[in-house]
Design a protein around this motif. Sequence first.
Motif, mmCIF file in Angstrom:
data_model
loop_
_atom_site.group_PDB
_atom_site.id
_atom_site.type_symbol
_atom_site.label_atom_id
_atom_site.label_comp_id
_atom_site.label_asym_id
_atom_site.label_seq_id
_atom_site.Cartn_x
_atom_site.Cartn_y
_atom_site.Cartn_z
ATOM 1 N N UNK A 192 34.701 -1.326 25.780
ATOM 2 C CA UNK A 192 34.245 -1.199 27.164
ATOM 3 C C UNK A 192 32.859 -1.814 27.342
ATOM 4 N N UNK A 193 32.612 -2.321 28.544
ATOM 5 C CA UNK A 193 31.347 -2.998 28.834
ATOM 6 C C UNK A 193 30.855 -2.604 30.224
ATOM 7 N N UNK A 194 29.680 -3.110 30.574
ATOM 8 C CA UNK A 194 29.118 -2.943 31.904
ATOM 9 C C UNK A 194 29.048 -1.462 32.308
ATOM 10 N N UNK A 195 29.299 -1.173 33.598
ATOM 11 C CA UNK A 195 29.137 0.202 34.069
ATOM 12 C C UNK A 195 30.098 1.161 33.373
ATOM 13 N N UNK A 196 31.277 0.663 32.988
ATOM 14 C CA UNK A 196 32.224 1.540 32.298
ATOM 15 C C UNK A 196 31.656 1.991 30.959
ATOM 16 N N UNK A 197 31.074 1.053 30.215
ATOM 17 C CA UNK A 197 30.450 1.415 28.939
ATOM 18 C C UNK A 197 29.323 2.416 29.164
ATOM 19 N N UNK A 198 28.591 2.238 30.263
ATOM 20 C CA UNK A 198 27.490 3.153 30.556
ATOM 21 C C UNK A 198 28.002 4.574 30.800
ATOM 22 N N UNK A 199 29.030 4.725 31.644
ATOM 23 C CA UNK A 199 29.473 6.085 31.971
ATOM 24 C C UNK A 199 30.168 6.754 30.784
ATOM 25 N N UNK A 242 36.741 14.954 28.228
ATOM 26 C CA UNK A 242 37.770 14.478 29.148
ATOM 27 C C UNK A 242 38.891 13.703 28.455
ATOM 28 N N UNK A 243 38.708 13.410 27.171
ATOM 29 C CA UNK A 243 39.626 12.499 26.485
ATOM 30 C C UNK A 243 41.081 12.966 26.547
ATOM 31 N N UNK A 244 41.326 14.241 26.418
ATOM 32 C CA UNK A 244 42.703 14.756 26.405
ATOM 33 C C UNK A 244 43.264 15.006 27.799
ATOM 34 N N UNK A 245 42.505 14.659 28.835
ATOM 35 C CA UNK A 245 42.994 14.837 30.203
ATOM 36 C C UNK A 245 43.868 13.669 30.661
ATOM 37 N N UNK A 246 43.699 12.508 30.064
ATOM 38 C CA UNK A 246 44.491 11.328 30.427
ATOM 39 C C UNK A 246 45.532 11.082 29.342
ATOM 40 N N UNK A 247 46.728 10.689 29.754
ATOM 41 C CA UNK A 247 47.826 10.531 28.815
ATOM 42 C C UNK A 247 48.539 9.193 29.015
ATOM 43 N N UNK A 248 49.017 8.645 27.941
ATOM 44 C CA UNK A 248 49.895 7.485 28.019
ATOM 45 C C UNK A 248 51.332 7.968 28.112
ATOM 46 N N UNK A 255 36.040 7.818 36.660
ATOM 47 C CA UNK A 255 35.861 6.504 36.026
ATOM 48 C C UNK A 255 36.094 6.619 34.519
ATOM 49 N N UNK A 256 35.642 7.714 33.933
ATOM 50 C CA UNK A 256 35.875 7.944 32.503
ATOM 51 C C UNK A 256 37.362 8.122 32.228
ATOM 52 N N UNK A 257 38.052 8.886 33.066
ATOM 53 C CA UNK A 257 39.488 9.084 32.882
ATOM 54 C C UNK A 257 40.244 7.763 32.983
ATOM 55 N N UNK A 258 39.831 6.896 33.891
ATOM 56 C CA UNK A 258 40.455 5.576 33.988
ATOM 57 C C UNK A 258 40.237 4.782 32.705
ATOM 58 N N UNK A 259 39.039 4.905 32.141
ATOM 59 C CA UNK A 259 38.752 4.208 30.885
ATOM 60 C C UNK A 259 39.598 4.757 29.743
ATOM 61 N N UNK A 260 39.737 6.076 29.680
ATOM 62 C CA UNK A 260 40.555 6.685 28.631
ATOM 63 C C UNK A 260 42.005 6.212 28.752
ATOM 64 N N UNK A 261 42.524 6.178 29.977
ATOM 65 C CA UNK A 261 43.894 5.723 30.189
ATOM 66 C C UNK A 261 44.056 4.274 29.760
ATOM 67 N N UNK A 262 43.066 3.449 30.043
ATOM 68 C CA UNK A 262 43.107 2.046 29.619
ATOM 69 C C UNK A 262 43.137 1.956 28.101
ATOM 70 N N UNK A 263 42.292 2.733 27.457
ATOM 71 C CA UNK A 263 42.247 2.759 25.997
ATOM 72 C C UNK A 263 43.598 3.164 25.403
ATOM 73 N N UNK A 264 44.233 4.140 26.020
ATOM 74 C CA UNK A 264 45.480 4.671 25.463
ATOM 75 C C UNK A 264 46.702 3.815 25.763
ATOM 76 N N UNK A 265 46.607 2.920 26.745
ATOM 77 C CA UNK A 265 47.793 2.160 27.144
ATOM 78 C C UNK A 265 47.772 0.697 26.741
#
Length: 209
Positions: free
Chosen positions: A76-83, A7-13, A59-69
Amino acid sequence: MRTTKELYDYAHSTQELLERGHSTRNIKNRADAGELVTLCRGGYCERHLWEGANPKEKAILNAVATHKTLSEKVVFSHETAAVVQGLATLDVPRETHIVGRRIHGEKQGLRRHYHDAFQGKSTPVAGTPMLALPPELTVLSCATSQSVQSALVTAESAVYSAGVSYDDLRTVLLESKGRGCRTARRVGQLMSPLSESAGGNARTLCPPR
């Protein structure tokens, strides 16, 4: 369910889109028209890809977007780190959880957590440049903020799916301190090396009400 790597390339900055030939005006127009879904400030996903994702993939796509922006190195921690690490969870994270102290004017949907046990600890998310708490600390972070049943599902997943040592994880949970430690210690007590599958022991010992 697709992995974070898939999914990593599905979210963009915004910067990525600009480098691909889009203009600032074009990005805004596409977002206004609904062709791009805004995941966070400066983070986007094509609508057809977003609508084809299940809740945990979103939720993963939201995390990727956060990472890229975010300009800082995000862990990442908690449930986000888990998924993002592919661990089982009962619930879908409603926010994107990261390690660190709160910052005034933080992005909406982002939640920071500060805990001495988490500082300076991270592991790569397979196939991506993203970072998350190591699986045993991911379980600990979940156990300090979730129900016993939820945390136990993730704990068993870490052991039976991610190859985390049962003894090491149990020690981390039983020796936890600070906020949420009572739940974490209870999860450590309930873990069993005899459980036949991730989550099986949680459903047996902690049946939903």
